[in-house]
Design a protein around this motif. Structure first.
Motif, mmCIF file in Angstrom:
data_model
loop_
_atom_site.group_PDB
_atom_site.id
_atom_site.type_symbol
_atom_site.label_atom_id
_atom_site.label_comp_id
_atom_site.label_asym_id
_atom_site.label_seq_id
_atom_site.Cartn_x
_atom_site.Cartn_y
_atom_site.Cartn_z
ATOM 1 N N HIS A 90 -5.998 3.585 4.778
ATOM 2 C CA HIS A 90 -5.717 2.746 3.651
ATOM 3 C C HIS A 90 -5.584 1.209 4.222
ATOM 4 O O HIS A 90 -4.481 0.811 4.632
ATOM 5 C CB HIS A 90 -4.478 3.035 2.939
ATOM 6 N N HIS A 92 -7.377 -2.761 3.574
ATOM 7 C CA HIS A 92 -8.165 -3.901 2.942
ATOM 8 C C HIS A 92 -9.106 -5.068 3.751
ATOM 9 O O HIS A 92 -8.255 -5.946 4.278
ATOM 10 C CB HIS A 92 -7.543 -4.598 1.689
ATOM 11 N N GLU A 221 -4.921 5.403 -6.524
ATOM 12 C CA GLU A 221 -3.642 4.386 -6.377
ATOM 13 C C GLU A 221 -3.627 3.818 -7.687
ATOM 14 O O GLU A 221 -3.749 3.061 -8.081
ATOM 15 C CB GLU A 221 -4.242 3.413 -5.313
ATOM 16 N N HIS A 244 0.439 5.350 -1.547
ATOM 17 C CA HIS A 244 1.692 4.727 -1.987
ATOM 18 C C HIS A 244 2.656 6.000 -2.405
ATOM 19 O O HIS A 244 3.223 6.012 -3.414
ATOM 20 C CB HIS A 244 1.677 3.826 -3.009
ATOM 21 N N ASP A 306 -1.959 0.289 4.165
ATOM 22 C CA ASP A 306 -2.360 -0.718 3.074
ATOM 23 C C ASP A 306 -2.222 -2.039 3.648
ATOM 24 O O ASP A 306 -1.510 -3.099 3.279
ATOM 25 C CB ASP A 306 -1.346 -0.624 2.037
HETATM 26 ZN ZN LIG Z 1 -4.390 -0.929 -1.234
#
Ligand SMILES: [Zn+2]
Length: 416
Positions: A90, A92, A221, A244, A306
């Motif tokens: 996960h 970005h 998500e 999450h 994340d």
């Molecule tokens: Zn994310």
């Protein structure tokens, strides 16, 4: 009689092949030889002091003692752990997308700046792109990075390019998304649904339909009141991933109830085969969810960070910090290693990653387990103390040293 004769020939032939294979391995030039490290490779049931040889970017052999005679470079990993390169499912990393005409809402980072120093060799970008801007992501970032970048393609055509586009049903096209997944089957490992604010299940169902058509996992998500956790888990199939997992902002998505008990439908989902990813981020990891969950056997399957502009400067920091958190929360070291690379590789159906099998890509993390006084912070700025911390000593990606904290692979300085 004839049958028996054939069998003997076969047996001898196999014996000869094995003999020459061993001979050829022994006399083969080795690019990098890692000596004396504690190798942990769950797929190949190795948990012992072993040597690892690498040639042409591939693992050649993992064995108790490999001769240095033909090795161009020897790395002494005494006292260190040698594990398959870590996989962060996960992240970005669609950098530059902020400047494209669609974008206003993503906080991507350049993957190479953050991956290798944390032992990570593969990241999965979680829906920063969709079918319409995936090609741009590929040419701009994926093809230009040393980190292996895989993708959960967003069901929203432009990925995380601003809130407005992520709410538009017209942007969520099953056929176009499926087409893009199948055009890049090596890179696109699943589909993401997230950030939808309505109460309509249509976006979720469309993402799921793409997954059915392309035989890939759904990465979920959704943290909005209209989508209850129970219903999400109900819709998900074995092998689908929820991220999450240990967040509870405004009591939106608790996995444990107010008494600290894991909710029955969450346990059922785990039994069904739903995979729980940490997805730490800036808000997605709360000790008051994660600690009781761990105590009641709701363990994460992977340590998705994340990674984005804000999480790396907050409690998350990097994947090894998330792994260290779990170590200090009581998860045994080997269970932490399993979830660092082998399990996420299985989750994204990449057998060539997450293990050190001969012939596989040489992605390796050499880690130290430091003892001392450390602190770990969750997404609510609560801290716990700990006495152990994992650190990346050296990272190898595709047979090349890409991170070397203390110069294990460097030449000793001579003043001449
Ligand atoms: Zn994310």
């Amino acid at each position: 009689m004839i049958k028996r004769f054939n069998f003997e020939i076969k047996k001898n032939t196999i014996g000869l092949i094995l003999f020459f294979t061993v001979l050829s391995i022994q006399s083969q030039e080795i690019d990098i030889l890692i000596k004396n490290g504690h190798v942990f490779d769950a797929r190949n049931t190795i948990d012992a002091i072993m040597d690892v040889s690498i040639t042409d970017g591939k693992i050649i052999q993992v064995a108790p003692s490999i001769s240095e005679e033909h090795a161009k470079q020897v790395i002494d990993a005494s006292g260190l752990y040698v594990v398959p390169g870590l996989i962060d499912p996960h992240t970005h990393v669609f950098v530059g997308s902020r400047s494209n005409k669609f974008a206003d809402g993503n906080n991507s980072l350049s993957p190479d700046d953050f991956s290798f120093k944390a032992g990570v060799t593969t990241v999965v970008d979680a829906g920063t792109s969709g079918w319409r801007n995936f090609q741009l992501f590929k040419t701009q970032v994926i093809d230009e990075s040393k980190t292996r970048i895989l993708v959960f393609l967003n069901i929203a055509a432009n990925g995380m390019s601003g809130d407005k586009l992520q709410q538009d049903l017209n942007e969520m096209n099953i056929a176009k998304t499926s087409e893009m997944v199948l055009k890049y089957p090596e890179t696109i490992v699943g589909v993401k649904i997230g950030h939808f604010k309505g109460s309509d299940w249509e976006p979720f169902d469309r993402a799921l339909e793409v997954c059915r058509r392309t035989e890939r996992p759904l990465f979920v998500e959704c943290h909005l009141p209209e989508y209850s956790l129970k219903e999400q888990l109900n819709k998900m199939r074995p092998g689908d991933i929820i991220t999450h997992s240990f967040e509870n902002i405004s009591e939106r998505m608790p996995v444990v109830d107010k008494e600290g008990k894991v909710l029955p439908y969450v346990l059922e989902a785990k039994e069904k085969g739903i995979l729980f990813d940490v997805g730490h981020g800036g808000a997605g990891f709360w000790f008051n969810q994660a600690i009781p969950a761990l105590e009641q056997d709701l363990w994460p399957n992977s340590f998705g960070t994340d990674l984005h502009r804000f999480s790396m400067n907050a409690g998350m920091k990097d994947m090894l910090n998330v792994m260290s958190k779990y170590l200090n929360m009581g998860m045994p070291l080997k269970e932490v290693f399993l979830r660092g690379s082998y399990y996420p590789a299985k989750a994204i159906k990449r057998d060539d990653l997450g293990n050190l099998g001969p012939g596989n890509i040489a992605d390796i993390a050499i880690l130290s387990l430091r003892k001392g006084a450390f602190g770990f912070i969750d997404a609510r700025n609560n801290s716990i103390r700990g006495d152990k911390k994992l650190e990346a000593e050296l990272t190898i990606k595709g047979g090349k040293v890409v991170w070397d904290l203390n110069g294990l692979a460097a030449k000793p300085f001579e003043n001449n």
